[in-house]
Design a protein around this motif. Structure first.
Motif, PDB file in Angstrom:
ATOM      1  N   PHE A 308       0.929  -0.809  -0.196  1.00 11.25           N
ATOM      2  CA  PHE A 308      -0.164   0.347  -0.865  1.00 11.25           C
ATOM      3  C   PHE A 308       1.159   1.289   0.094  1.00 11.25           C
ATOM      4  CE2 PHE A 308      -2.380   3.402   2.162  1.00 11.25           C
ATOM      5  CZ  PHE A 308      -3.004   3.541   1.654  1.00 11.25           C
ATOM      6  N   LEU A 309       2.022   1.611   1.041  1.00 14.02           N
ATOM      7  CA  LEU A 309       2.983   2.497   0.556  1.00 14.02           C
ATOM      8  C   LEU A 309       3.450   3.075  -0.237  1.00 14.02           C
ATOM      9  CD1 LEU A 309       4.595   1.182   4.326  1.00 14.02           C
ATOM     10  CD2 LEU A 309       2.830   3.278   3.724  1.00 14.02           C
ATOM     11  N   GLY A 310       3.692   1.963  -0.833  1.00 16.14           N
ATOM     12  CA  GLY A 310       4.600   1.856  -2.682  1.00 16.14           C
ATOM     13  C   GLY A 310       3.594   2.603  -3.451  1.00 16.14           C
ATOM     14  N   TYR A 311       2.086   1.866  -3.145  1.00 15.37           N
ATOM     15  CA  TYR A 311       1.471   2.655  -4.229  1.00 15.37           C
ATOM     16  C   TYR A 311       1.348   4.298  -3.646  1.00 15.37           C
ATOM     17  CZ  TYR A 311      -3.392   3.203  -6.231  1.00 15.37           C
ATOM     18  OH  TYR A 311      -3.922   4.047  -7.213  1.00 15.37           O
ATOM     19  N   CYS A 312       0.979   3.918  -2.828  1.00 12.37           N
ATOM     20  CA  CYS A 312       0.906   5.851  -2.371  1.00 12.37           C
ATOM     21  C   CYS A 312       2.413   6.436  -2.993  1.00 12.37           C
ATOM     22  CB  CYS A 312       0.732   6.233  -0.280  1.00 12.37           C
ATOM     23  SG  CYS A 312      -0.531   5.056  -0.423  1.00 12.37           S
ATOM     24  N   ASP A 313       3.170   5.863  -2.806  1.00 10.45           N
ATOM     25  CA  ASP A 313       4.588   6.900  -3.527  1.00 10.45           C
ATOM     26  C   ASP A 313       4.559   6.799  -4.712  1.00 10.45           C
ATOM     27  OD1 ASP A 313       5.533   7.413  -0.248  1.00 10.45           O
ATOM     28  OD2 ASP A 313       6.987   5.500  -0.714  1.00 10.45           O
ATOM     29  N   GLU A 314       4.354   5.323  -5.967  1.00  8.84           N
ATOM     30  CA  GLU A 314       3.733   5.843  -7.535  1.00  8.84           C
ATOM     31  C   GLU A 314       2.901   6.658  -7.278  1.00  8.84           C
ATOM     32  OE1 GLU A 314       2.441   1.416  -8.507  1.00  8.84           O
ATOM     33  OE2 GLU A 314       4.511   0.840  -8.336  1.00  8.84           O
ATOM     34  N   VAL A 315       1.566   6.558  -6.671  1.00 10.20           N
ATOM     35  CA  VAL A 315       1.078   8.368  -7.457  1.00 10.20           C
ATOM     36  C   VAL A 315       0.896  10.300  -6.810  1.00 10.20           C
ATOM     37  CG1 VAL A 315      -1.768   9.218  -6.278  1.00 10.20           C
ATOM     38  CG2 VAL A 315      -1.277   6.404  -6.179  1.00 10.20           C
ATOM     39  N   ALA A 316       1.913   9.777  -5.717  1.00 10.04           N
ATOM     40  CA  ALA A 316       2.468  10.700  -6.020  1.00 10.04           C
ATOM     41  C   ALA A 316       3.580  11.482  -6.723  1.00 10.04           C
ATOM     42  CB  ALA A 316       3.104  10.952  -3.951  1.00 10.04           C
ATOM     43  N   SER A 317       4.335  10.266  -7.241  1.00  9.29           N
ATOM     44  CA  SER A 317       5.239  10.489  -8.232  1.00  9.29           C
ATOM     45  C   SER A 317       4.572  10.300  -9.997  1.00  9.29           C
ATOM     46  CB  SER A 317       6.478   9.610  -8.780  1.00  9.29           C
ATOM     47  OG  SER A 317       6.322   9.049  -8.315  1.00  9.29           O
ATOM     48  N   ALA A 318       3.459  10.080  -9.951  1.00 10.95           N
ATOM     49  CA  ALA A 318       2.599  10.407 -11.003  1.00 10.95           C
ATOM     50  C   ALA A 318       2.283  11.845 -11.070  1.00 10.95           C
ATOM     51  CB  ALA A 318       1.909   9.342 -11.503  1.00 10.95           C
ATOM     52  N   MET A 331      -5.612   9.290 -11.612  1.00 13.97           N
ATOM     53  CA  MET A 331      -6.193   8.162 -11.761  1.00 13.97           C
ATOM     54  C   MET A 331      -5.681   7.311 -13.476  1.00 13.97           C
ATOM     55  SD  MET A 331      -6.384   7.441  -8.556  1.00 13.97           S
ATOM     56  CE  MET A 331      -6.474   5.700  -8.951  1.00 13.97           C
ATOM     57  N   SER A 332      -5.821   8.361 -14.972  1.00 14.01           N
ATOM     58  CA  SER A 332      -5.420   7.774 -15.877  1.00 14.01           C
ATOM     59  C   SER A 332      -4.476   7.821 -16.042  1.00 14.01           C
ATOM     60  CB  SER A 332      -6.255   9.304 -17.196  1.00 14.01           C
ATOM     61  OG  SER A 332      -5.337   9.856 -16.673  1.00 14.01           O
ATOM     62  N   GLN A 333      -2.903   8.138 -15.346  1.00 18.64           N
ATOM     63  CA  GLN A 333      -1.503   8.314 -15.291  1.00 18.64           C
ATOM     64  C   GLN A 333      -1.596   6.469 -15.475  1.00 18.64           C
ATOM     65  OE1 GLN A 333       0.744  10.843 -16.184  1.00 18.64           O
ATOM     66  NE2 GLN A 333      -0.953  12.030 -16.405  1.00 18.64           N
ATOM     67  N   GLU A 334      -0.855   6.218 -16.719  1.00 18.73           N
ATOM     68  CA  GLU A 334       0.304   5.042 -16.182  1.00 18.73           C
ATOM     69  C   GLU A 334       1.534   4.962 -15.609  1.00 18.73           C
ATOM     70  OE1 GLU A 334       0.764   2.918 -20.181  1.00 18.73           O
ATOM     71  OE2 GLU A 334      -1.768   3.454 -20.690  1.00 18.73           O
ATOM     72  N   VAL A 335       1.811   3.682 -14.826  1.00 19.85           N
ATOM     73  CA  VAL A 335       2.603   3.821 -14.068  1.00 19.85           C
ATOM     74  C   VAL A 335       3.135   1.754 -14.739  1.00 19.85           C
ATOM     75  CG1 VAL A 335       4.252   3.019 -12.566  1.00 19.85           C
ATOM     76  CG2 VAL A 335       2.652   5.770 -12.335  1.00 19.85           C
ATOM     77  N   GLU A 341      -5.200   3.484 -11.852  1.00 18.97           N
ATOM     78  CA  GLU A 341      -6.581   2.654 -11.427  1.00 18.97           C
ATOM     79  C   GLU A 341      -6.831   1.773 -11.302  1.00 18.97           C
ATOM     80  OE1 GLU A 341     -10.841   2.458 -10.540  1.00 18.97           O
ATOM     81  OE2 GLU A 341      -9.488   3.962 -10.135  1.00 18.97           O
ATOM     82  N   ALA A 342      -6.253   1.391 -12.616  1.00 20.16           N
ATOM     83  CA  ALA A 342      -5.913  -0.400 -12.615  1.00 20.16           C
ATOM     84  C   ALA A 342      -5.595  -1.123 -12.064  1.00 20.16           C
ATOM     85  CB  ALA A 342      -6.045  -0.522 -13.944  1.00 20.16           C
TER      86      ALA A 342
END
Length: 833
Positions: A308-318, A331-335, A341-342
């Motif tokens: 969960f924490l890793g996902y939070c950091d991905e969201v902040a970077s995106a 949420m439409s940004q791709e990582v 969102e996916a």
């Protein structure tokens, strides 16, 4: 030999200049204080009376420098040795008196050869300089940490790509093998056909069934424990879900992953209605822009999960690539090839909780300075300045985290907010009966005070109470542009289960019946006529006398009225009546749990004391009267030998014992108040210092050598890290033996020989002692040294420490409303939920 007037004048001038080199003395502020082994008593509230002696370390430095001076040094020696940085650093560590003498002697030697001496030579840095140095070193450590983190992330990404490549190669080999097996099976059909034809010629159709139905099972994409494990590692879904997905997709890993993704989407939709009020605030910055996002989950357990924490950091970077604060666009940004969102939906399927990216905030456009601060992943602040630097932004963000000002400046306060406040203040002022022109001035003054409280720039800076945030910005040549503050879950209403209603429902009782019955009003007793005669006596009971008694005692208005009626209007007798009533109240409340309160400290001479005073609620713990009582108890504790609470409570303060004051406080405030414990430190030949964190945690530190500042630094470390022991010698033998036994059993299970096990246990015991002993712990202010190394550098040695935290060890009582309602409804114990 006679001393000429000219020589005396020159000597005094040189002495004055030397004294100026030391700079102004800095007063001691805050809750820290110290006493040292040189009979120096340092108090928060006034000047100190001291005598100065030279310690062992100072004697060595003095001897080393004087040997060079007495040897009639050459110009090169004076320039390279006496005026060197190392000599300056050595003099800085000396006490002020010796430092003054040595600087004077070195200046005399430099004067012989016409050498200049820098004004800062031998002068220790000020508190502000030390803090600035610590900030710079901290920034460097942070940069190194971020670089290491980035390198680790790149390494993980490379490993992930390699894993995907290996998986693709494995899949290609599996497909090739499946094609070969299918070809072999097709080639073997003509040879195998005659055998069943002889045995059962009339039924040639049966030959087609074995060729069609078992084909998928016999193919290369068979569903095996290995393929199930691979799919589980790739998706994080449950084992049975992975097996079902593979069976549905004939063993195809990609199709099965897509199947689970669709299933996860259904789960995410179903869980989206559940309240997600926990989570994390994550911050990312790049090229003068900073973003902050709030990602929510349902429980704090998941809020600490690494995935969960890793996902939070991905969201902040995106979020750095998103214009404005549009969460949908984010949420439409791709990582890593899929949208956020996916990824969120897959995380919902894996973890089993509702996860939402709730909001984001952006600051900075490349032309301003932006910085941020996140407190325990729960509160985040972004600060944008015109001028200044990132460190200043971080300091102000920490202030905003603590003080939570609604607005940055007075210009940002909405007009309707000011009008509403003015109306309230005007109504209050008019009630005083003052003329309108006086009321107007009163309101203006109160509005100014109101704006000072709610605006960031006019608030007192939390790190320095002598200046405002606005003054700090002015000193740094900066101006506030704005700030954003997010707290996890603010504004989200958590659902509270009504266990009482649930039990009542189970018992078949309606809400009205389950409600607590109101007690019948007590009948008045005939002797109520007695106080009537009191009213007619000389001491009349009037609103004025009730008000006077209330102000004198702090008791309630009806209690004061009853006391005056009982005592014929006699103020002193009524106060005594309330005191006795307060005593009864105190006895009655003594059984209630008091787990809040304050840690207070005081010192006298070479001794320091710390007391814990408890109350029932944090609201009372902030009350002025309660805090004053705590300080009074701490001041009285200085004169108590040992840690004897009975003797402490018998001490008098303000003409009455502390116990009597406590009982009066119970009567006034209406809560159970207890002086729970005290601790003391200090003695001849030791240095004592203390630190109190937000009135809830206190630490006393006693050193052999060192300074008050060193004691406070070590105390702050102890408050944060809570080491059980000071040194390895303090660890009880039974604790070590128990740990050795546990570690030995763990090591023996590995199957290694006894001599290897013994070495393993020795190494683990050393590691265990490093973790639990103060001197071997990494110093919180400098990760490159231990506390023991810090003490060694300052010529000090730990004697001991004491740490108290408010309410530790007190078990709070939890009301079982369900059991209470069930009892009222006549339901027996088994009916409880």
């Amino acid at each position: 030999m006679r001393l000429s007037t000219v020589a005396l004048t020159v000597f005094l001038a040189a002495t004055s200049k030397t004294a100026e080199a030391f700079g102004p003395s800095a007063p001691i502020r805050g809750t820290a204080f110290g006493v040292n082994n040189n009979n120096v008593v340092v108090s928060n509230n006034g000047a100190s009376s001291m005598t100065m002696r030279i310690g062992g370390s100072d004697m060595k430095r003095k001897q080393r420098i004087l040997e060079i001076i007495d040897s009639n040094p050459s110009q090169e020696v004076v320039q390279d040795v006496l005026l060197s940085e190392s000599t300056s650093a050595a003099i800085q560590k000396c006490n002020w008196k010796l430092r003054k003498v040595l600087i004077r002697k070195i200046k005399n030697q430099a004067g012989r050869y016409g050498l200049s001496v820098d004004a800062s030579f031998g002068v220790p840095p000020t508190q502000e300089e030390r803090e600035e140095k610590e900030r710079e070193e901290g920034a460097k450590r942070q940069q190194a940490k971020q670089a290491a983190l980035k390198a680790a992330q790149e390494q993980v990404q490379a490993a992930k790509e390699a894993r995907v490549k290996r998986r693709a190669e494995s899949k290609a080999r599996a497909a090739e093998f499946a094609a070969q097996m299918k070809q072999k099976k097709g080639d073997s059909k003509p040879a195998a056909a005659p055998t069943p034809a002889v045995a059962a010629a009339p039924e040639p159709v049966k030959e087609e069934k074995p060729a069609t139905a078992p084909a998928p099972a016999a193919s290369g994409n068979a569903v095996t424990p290995k393929t199930i494990k691979e799919l589980r590692d790739a998706t994080g879904a449950g084992m049975m879900d992975c097996k079902k997905a593979l069976l549905e997709c004939d063993g195809d890993q990609e199709a099965a992953a897509e199947f689970l993704r669709k299933k996860g989407l259904a789960k995410a939709d179903k869980k989206a209605s559940r309240v997600a009020a926990e989570g994390k605030i994550a911050i990312a910055s790049q090229n003068g822009k900073a973003v902050m996002v709030e990602v929510n989950c349902e429980t704090d357990f998941v809020g600490k999960d690494s995935t969960f924490l890793g996902y939070c950091d991905e969201v902040a970077s995106a979020a750095l690539n998103v214009e404005g604060d549009n969460v949908e666009s984010l949420m439409s940004q791709e990582v890593d090839g899929e949208s956020l969102e996916a990824t969120r939906q897959a995380l919902v399927a894996k973890i089993g909780e509702n996860i939402q990216v709730r909001r984001m905030s952006t600051r900075g456009d490349g032309n301003t300075v932006v910085g941020g601060y996140v407190h325990m992943n729960q509160i985040g602040v972004l600060v944008e300045l015109e001028g200044g630097d990132e460190a200043l932004c971080t300091d102000i963000a920490m202030h905003i985290t603590a003080m939570n000002p609604p607005y940055a400046t007075a210009d940002e306060v909405p007009a309707e907010v000011l009008e509403k406040e003015k109306k309230i203040l005007s109504d209050q002022a008019l009630e005083s009966g003052k003329p309108p022109e006086i009321v107007e001035k009163m309101v203006e003054g109160r509005i100014r005070k109101y704006l000072e409280e709610i605006c960031l720039v006019s608030q007192s800076y939390v790190k320095d109470g002598d200046k405002t945030v606005g003054k700090l910005l002015e000193e740094k040549g900066a101006k506030i542009v704005g700030f954003s503050r997010l707290a996890v879950g603010e504004g989200i209403e958590k659902k509270e289960d009504d266990f009482a209603a649930e039990v009542a429902k189970m018992a078949g009782v309606k809400s009205e019946e389950a409600a607590v019955p109101e007690p019948e009003p007590a009948k008045e007793e005939p002797k109520a006529e007695a106080p009537a005669s009191a009213k007619s006596s000389g001491g009349a009971v009037t609103p004025k006398t009730i008000k006077e008694l209330r102000e004198a005692t702090g008791a309630g208005m009806m209690d004061c009225k009853k006391a005056l009626l009982e005592t014929d209007g006699d103020q002193e007798a009524a106060a005594e009546f309330l005191r006795k009533k307060g005593l009864a109240k105190a006895d009655k409340k003594a059984s209630r749990v008091a787990a809040e309160g304050k840690i207070a400290i005081a010192n006298s001479g070479n001794r320091a004391v710390m007391v814990e005073v408890n109350c029932e609620t944090d609201f009372v713990a902030k009350d002025g009267s309660f805090l004053e009582f705590c300080d009074k108890v701490a001041s009285a504790a200085v004169d108590v030998a040992g840690d004897n609470l009975e003797e402490l409570m018998a001490k008098e303060a303000g003409g009455e014992t502390l116990e009597a004051t406590r009982q009066a406080m119970v009567a006034k405030i209406g809560e159970n108040i207890q002086v729970r414990r005290m601790a003391s430190r200090g003695g001849e030949g030791s240095t004592v210092g203390a630190y109190v964190h937000m009135n809830r945690m206190g630490v006393l530190v006693e050193l052999e050598g060192g300074t008050e500042q060193l004691c406070m630094d070590v105390a702050m470390h102890i408050a944060a890290m809570n080491p059980p022991y000071a040194t390895a010698d303090d660890v009880p033998a039974e604790v070590l033996e128990k740990e050795k036994q546990i570690l030995s059993e763990q090591a023996l299970e590995s199957g290694k020989p006894p001599e290897i096990v013994e070495k393993m246990v020795e190494g683990r015991i050393r590691k265990y002692l490093e973790e639990i002993c103060l001197v071997s712990q990494t110093y919180v202010k400098d990760g490159d040294k231990t506390v023991g190394k810090l003490l060694e550098e300052n010529g000090a040695k730990i004697i001991g420490f004491t740490r108290l935290a408010v309410g530790e060890g007190i078990e709070k009582k939890e009301d079982d409303f369900a059991a209470e309602v069930a009892k009222m409804a006549g339901v027996k114990e088994p009916a409880a939920v």
